[in-house]
Design a protein around this motif. Structure first.
Motif, PDB file in Angstrom:
ATOM      1  N   ILE A  48      79.139  21.001  21.297  1.00  0.00           N
ATOM      2  CA  ILE A  48      78.035  21.909  21.640  1.00  0.00           C
ATOM      3  C   ILE A  48      77.650  22.720  20.402  1.00  0.00           C
ATOM      4  O   ILE A  48      78.512  23.159  19.633  1.00  0.00           O
ATOM      5  CB  ILE A  48      78.368  22.857  22.825  1.00  0.00           C
ATOM      6  CG1 ILE A  48      77.137  23.703  23.199  1.00  0.00           C
ATOM      7  CG2 ILE A  48      79.552  23.758  22.532  1.00  0.00           C
ATOM      8  CD1 ILE A  48      77.281  24.534  24.468  1.00  0.00           C
ATOM      9  N   ASP A  49      76.355  22.858  20.174  1.00  0.00           N
ATOM     10  CA  ASP A  49      75.835  23.745  19.137  1.00  0.00           C
ATOM     11  C   ASP A  49      75.382  25.019  19.831  1.00  0.00           C
ATOM     12  O   ASP A  49      74.444  24.989  20.633  1.00  0.00           O
ATOM     13  CB  ASP A  49      74.640  23.100  18.425  1.00  0.00           C
ATOM     14  CG  ASP A  49      75.079  22.011  17.457  1.00  0.00           C
ATOM     15  OD1 ASP A  49      76.090  22.217  16.757  1.00  0.00           O
ATOM     16  OD2 ASP A  49      74.419  20.963  17.407  1.00  0.00           O
ATOM     17  N   VAL A  50      76.057  26.127  19.528  1.00  0.00           N
ATOM     18  CA  VAL A  50      75.690  27.395  20.159  1.00  0.00           C
ATOM     19  C   VAL A  50      74.787  28.189  19.218  1.00  0.00           C
ATOM     20  O   VAL A  50      75.166  28.481  18.081  1.00  0.00           O
ATOM     21  CB  VAL A  50      76.947  28.215  20.511  1.00  0.00           C
ATOM     22  CG1 VAL A  50      76.554  29.587  21.056  1.00  0.00           C
ATOM     23  CG2 VAL A  50      77.796  27.472  21.535  1.00  0.00           C
ATOM     24  N   ARG A  51      73.592  28.494  19.701  1.00  0.00           N
ATOM     25  CA  ARG A  51      72.674  29.307  18.903  1.00  0.00           C
ATOM     26  C   ARG A  51      72.907  30.776  19.241  1.00  0.00           C
ATOM     27  O   ARG A  51      72.905  31.164  20.411  1.00  0.00           O
ATOM     28  CB  ARG A  51      71.224  28.915  19.208  1.00  0.00           C
ATOM     29  CG  ARG A  51      70.207  29.730  18.414  1.00  0.00           C
ATOM     30  CD  ARG A  51      68.797  29.233  18.707  1.00  0.00           C
ATOM     31  NE  ARG A  51      67.815  30.234  18.340  1.00  0.00           N
ATOM     32  CZ  ARG A  51      66.846  30.032  17.442  1.00  0.00           C
ATOM     33  NH1 ARG A  51      66.747  28.875  16.841  1.00  0.00           N
ATOM     34  NH2 ARG A  51      65.983  30.991  17.166  1.00  0.00           N
ATOM     35  N   VAL A  52      73.134  31.573  18.203  1.00  0.00           N
ATOM     36  CA  VAL A  52      73.360  33.011  18.361  1.00  0.00           C
ATOM     37  C   VAL A  52      72.107  33.702  17.832  1.00  0.00           C
ATOM     38  O   VAL A  52      71.812  33.643  16.641  1.00  0.00           O
ATOM     39  CB  VAL A  52      74.587  33.462  17.535  1.00  0.00           C
ATOM     40  CG1 VAL A  52      74.884  34.939  17.769  1.00  0.00           C
ATOM     41  CG2 VAL A  52      75.804  32.606  17.863  1.00  0.00           C
ATOM     42  N   ASP A  53      71.362  34.325  18.742  1.00  0.00           N
ATOM     43  CA  ASP A  53      70.055  34.875  18.377  1.00  0.00           C
ATOM     44  C   ASP A  53      70.066  36.392  18.550  1.00  0.00           C
ATOM     45  O   ASP A  53      70.379  36.881  19.629  1.00  0.00           O
ATOM     46  CB  ASP A  53      69.010  34.249  19.311  1.00  0.00           C
ATOM     47  CG  ASP A  53      67.663  34.144  18.646  1.00  0.00           C
ATOM     48  OD1 ASP A  53      67.198  35.169  18.115  1.00  0.00           O
ATOM     49  OD2 ASP A  53      67.089  33.034  18.649  1.00  0.00           O
ATOM     50  N   VAL A  54      69.735  37.127  17.496  1.00  0.00           N
ATOM     51  CA  VAL A  54      69.720  38.593  17.583  1.00  0.00           C
ATOM     52  C   VAL A  54      68.307  39.094  17.300  1.00  0.00           C
ATOM     53  O   VAL A  54      67.659  38.614  16.363  1.00  0.00           O
ATOM     54  CB  VAL A  54      70.689  39.221  16.550  1.00  0.00           C
ATOM     55  CG1 VAL A  54      70.652  40.749  16.637  1.00  0.00           C
ATOM     56  CG2 VAL A  54      72.109  38.714  16.760  1.00  0.00           C
ATOM     57  N   THR A  55      67.830  40.031  18.111  1.00  0.00           N
ATOM     58  CA  THR A  55      66.562  40.700  17.798  1.00  0.00           C
ATOM     59  C   THR A  55      66.794  42.210  17.821  1.00  0.00           C
ATOM     60  O   THR A  55      67.661  42.712  18.550  1.00  0.00           O
ATOM     61  CB  THR A  55      65.444  40.380  18.822  1.00  0.00           C
ATOM     62  OG1 THR A  55      65.802  40.921  20.090  1.00  0.00           O
ATOM     63  CG2 THR A  55      65.215  38.877  18.949  1.00  0.00           C
ATOM     64  N   SER A  56      66.047  42.919  16.968  1.00  0.00           N
ATOM     65  CA  SER A  56      66.058  44.387  17.012  1.00  0.00           C
ATOM     66  C   SER A  56      64.755  44.852  16.365  1.00  0.00           C
ATOM     67  O   SER A  56      64.065  44.053  15.724  1.00  0.00           O
ATOM     68  CB  SER A  56      67.297  44.946  16.295  1.00  0.00           C
ATOM     69  OG  SER A  56      67.207  44.740  14.908  1.00  0.00           O
ATOM     70  N   PRO A  57      64.400  46.138  16.535  1.00  0.00           N
ATOM     71  CA  PRO A  57      63.074  46.579  16.078  1.00  0.00           C
ATOM     72  C   PRO A  57      62.848  46.342  14.585  1.00  0.00           C
ATOM     73  O   PRO A  57      63.749  46.532  13.767  1.00  0.00           O
ATOM     74  CB  PRO A  57      63.078  48.080  16.387  1.00  0.00           C
ATOM     75  CG  PRO A  57      64.104  48.254  17.457  1.00  0.00           C
ATOM     76  CD  PRO A  57      65.150  47.219  17.187  1.00  0.00           C
ATOM     77  N   GLY A  58      61.634  45.952  14.229  1.00  0.00           N
ATOM     78  CA  GLY A  58      61.275  45.792  12.825  1.00  0.00           C
ATOM     79  C   GLY A  58      60.780  47.116  12.258  1.00  0.00           C
ATOM     80  O   GLY A  58      60.989  48.176  12.844  1.00  0.00           O
ATOM     81  N   GLY A  59      60.138  47.067  11.125  1.00  0.00           N
ATOM     82  CA  GLY A  59      59.631  48.291  10.505  1.00  0.00           C
ATOM     83  C   GLY A  59      59.725  48.188   9.000  1.00  0.00           C
ATOM     84  O   GLY A  59      60.112  47.140   8.457  1.00  0.00           O
ATOM     85  N   HIS A  60      59.368  49.289   8.308  1.00  0.00           N
ATOM     86  CA  HIS A  60      59.423  49.273   6.852  1.00  0.00           C
ATOM     87  C   HIS A  60      60.858  49.495   6.388  1.00  0.00           C
ATOM     88  O   HIS A  60      61.564  50.343   6.928  1.00  0.00           O
ATOM     89  CB  HIS A  60      58.501  50.354   6.276  1.00  0.00           C
ATOM     90  CG  HIS A  60      58.150  50.076   4.852  1.00  0.00           C
ATOM     91  ND1 HIS A  60      59.012  50.332   3.818  1.00  0.00           N
ATOM     92  CD2 HIS A  60      57.033  49.536   4.301  1.00  0.00           C
ATOM     93  CE1 HIS A  60      58.443  49.973   2.679  1.00  0.00           C
ATOM     94  NE2 HIS A  60      57.229  49.483   2.947  1.00  0.00           N
ATOM     95  N   SER A  61      61.286  48.765   5.390  1.00  0.00           N
ATOM     96  CA  SER A  61      62.699  48.836   5.016  1.00  0.00           C
ATOM     97  C   SER A  61      63.014  50.079   4.181  1.00  0.00           C
ATOM     98  O   SER A  61      64.138  50.275   3.748  1.00  0.00           O
ATOM     99  CB  SER A  61      63.126  47.564   4.284  1.00  0.00           C
ATOM    100  OG  SER A  61      62.494  47.493   3.042  1.00  0.00           O
ATOM    101  N   SER A  62      62.017  50.956   3.957  1.00  0.00           N
ATOM    102  CA  SER A  62      62.322  52.211   3.262  1.00  0.00           C
ATOM    103  C   SER A  62      62.978  53.219   4.199  1.00  0.00           C
ATOM    104  O   SER A  62      63.565  54.199   3.759  1.00  0.00           O
ATOM    105  CB  SER A  62      61.037  52.804   2.676  1.00  0.00           C
ATOM    106  OG  SER A  62      60.093  52.975   3.714  1.00  0.00           O
TER     107      SER A  62
END
Ligand SMILES: [Zn+2]
Length: 590
Positions: free
Chosen positions: A300-314
């Protein structure tokens, strides 16, 4: 599939000398007595404390019978067709036949048949068309096969050859191989000793992509049948051949269609047994061991997917999506699956065969294995010794490897998503569900720590209230999860037939006699073959083509990489194996 590395051939002409047993000298006897004394003293002193390795009661060895732990059969040779078998064996030993066989295989290598990941349907993706010239080649090279056997093309390029037997009540023998090869990386072409599609014969080896995996298997089968037909052999038991064309990319177009066709034509459990590519024989310790794979690990290939808010990296958070994913992956690697050698699994049987019959197995290991029949403690001791070899350990347990990663699009933008794929090969005594469960549980604490809404394989695990900072999702990456294969029974007469055939082939090729020259021990495949689609056709599936894998000290035989090649003598022995198998199966009665 990838056979084990190492290609220093086991000799095919010398006769093995029986090992001589020297009687121990008086001095040795004294040392031995001393050692026993010390061991006894240590064991006595450990009494009542935690078990001391090597102190398991010798009483556990009482009643141990090697033949019960790993039954071996005698060599099996054809009876009615013995003269034909002997004559064929003599033919296979001639230079004239060697020239023919080398040309048969070399010619097949010279028609490139690569298969690629994610190919479109047959008829749409032009890359499948390479199999046209390959079929033309087979037709030209094996005229009797094509004029006698019934050929069916399945999904255009899949090949089924049916050789009808005179007795319709006998279940046919099923032989499988694949026509496709792994592509050659264009950047590596100049690193090949001989060009990858030259099929060059240097007097010893045949070179090129597919010379081993798996055109050697496919051409050995057809060479065998062409030779049997030239000798006017007519089978009582039918023989069916099934040749897929995308084994190296999971068999979705080839073996999957072939399996459907075979089930419709012959039905479930319609075949005596199935032999496909896989194990061979090799030197192990001081013996020669043939290892037919009676199972395959799952996948089995397990996909680990993470999302979190984007924004300016400053104005970054403490942990970006990529940072969180990284921590999850570190946690994966810090918590590998614990492999455990269990009774009733092929790798346990294999190790019991080593203990029972193979000379040169270290005393400590042999003793632990013999005691392991009854003692759990001894089984763990044996496991400790066996797991020192990484490949053995990997075959026993469920493995994991993080093979893909992706995330981020720009240096000044916080990534909104990052994902990775963890590849698992599932132990034969585990399951897809067990792996899903363990992976799901593994990441739960971190999901809470990062306040992620966590969904695994369709189930909401944590963070149902909608206040989560981001998400964590586990999925079967491509929907290709595969259970470990059903284990082919080793107490079946079909397994005995295969074992006896291997012994007869090995002996005949070396002019040996007797039943002790080679030990048959069941094993498993770490990867998957086309047989994954054939489970319903017979319960007796053996991934074994009698490839001489030598003593493992030489360079790799180049399977899946540069300089793939096969020793001509090893190829001839494969032909001898298939001819012995067909003739033995023809006379076999359950
Ligand atoms: Zn293969």
């Amino acid at each position: 599939m990838s056979p084990p590395k190492g290609d220093a051939l086991l000799p095919s002409t010398t006769t093995e000398a029986a090992p001589t047993k020297k009687s121990p000298s008086a001095g040795l006897r004294l040392v031995k007595g001393l050692l026993v004394g010390i061991a006894l003293w240590t064991c006595l002193n450990a009494a009542g404390l935690a078990p001391v390795p090597g102190c398991v009661s010798d009483g556990l060895l009482r009643g141990y019978k090697a033949e019960e732990q790993c039954p071996q059969v005698s060599a099996v040779t054809p009876d009615k067709n013995n003269a034909l078998w002997t004559a064929l064996g003599e033919t296979f030993s001639t230079d004239a036949f060697k020239t023919r066989a080398v040309e048969w295989l070399g010619g097949a290598v010279r028609v490139p048949t690569p298969s690629f990941d994610k190919m479109g349907p047959v008829g749409e993706d032009p890359r499948w068309e390479v199999f046209g010239p390959f079929h033309d080649y087979l037709l030209k090279a094996f005229p009797l096969v094509h004029s006698t056997l019934e050929v069916t093309k399945v999904n255009t390029w899949g090949l089924v050859y049916a050789w009808k037997g005179s007795d319709a009540d006998l279940k046919p023998l099923l032989l499988a191989a694949h026509q496709d090869v792994v592509p050659v990386n264009p950047d590596t072409v100049d690193k090949w000793t001989h060009p990858p599609f030259s099929g060059h014969f240097d007097g010893e080896r045949i070179w090129g992509r597919g010379s081993s995996d798996d055109k050697s298997g496919l051409i050995a089968i057809l060479s065998t049948i062409e030779s049997l037909l030239e000798s006017n052999f007519q089978p009582a038991r039918g023989v069916v051949l099934t040749f897929g064309f995308d084994e190296e990319t999971s068999g979705l177009h080839g073996a999957a269609s072939l399996s459907k066709h075979l089930l419709e034509t012959y039905g479930e459990n319609a075949f005596l047994l199935l032999v496909d590519e896989g194990g061979g024989f090799a030197q192990e310790y001081d013996g020669v061991v043939a290892t037919p794979a009676v199972a395959e690990k799952g996948y089995i290939d397990v996909r680990v997917d993470v999302t979190s808010p984007g924004g300016h990296s400053s104005v970054p958070p403490s942990h970006t999506t990529i940072g969180i994913l990284s921590q999850l992956l570190v946690h994966y690697e810090a918590n590998p699956y614990e492999p455990r050698l269990s009774r009733g699994t092929p790798m346990y049987w294999k190790s019991q065969c080593l203990a029972a019959h193979v000379p040169g197995v270290p005393h400590k290991l042999r003793k632990a294995l013999k005691k392991a029949v009854k003692s759990d403690h001894a089984l763990r001791e044996a496991q400790k010794e066996l797991f020192k070899e990484k490949s053995f350990r990997a075959l026993v347990g469920t493995t994991q490897a993080i093979d893909l990663i992706s995330g981020g699009v720009k240096t000044n933008a916080l990534p909104e998503e990052a994902w990775a794929v963890v590849n698992h090969r599932i132990a034969t005594d585990s399951s897809v569900d067990a792996v899903k469960e363990q992976d799901t549980a593994l990441l739960k604490t971190l999901a809470q720590e990062f306040n992620l809404s966590y969904t695994a394989f369709g189930s909401q695990i944590t963070g149902k209230d909608g206040t989560a900072y981001g998400t964590l999702t586990l999925t079967d990456a491509w929907g290709t999860a595969l259970e470990p294969a059903p284990i082919s029974p080793i107490d079946a007469p079909e397994y005995a037939l295969l074992s006896g055939t291997i012994k007869a082939t090995y002996n005949a090729h070396r002019s040996l006699k007797g039943d002790k020259s080679i030990v048959i021990a069941p094993g498993i495949m770490s990867g998957n073959t086309d047989t994954r689609y054939y489970w319903a056709l017979t319960e007796h599936i053996y991934r074994y083509n009698h490839h001489n894998s030598g003593n493992g000290t030489a360079l790799s035989n180049g399977v899946h990489t540069i300089n793939e090649s096969i020793d001509a003598d090893a190829f001839l022995e494969m032909i001898r194996f298939f001819s012995t198998l067909i003739l033995n199966a023809d006379e076999y009665t359950a």
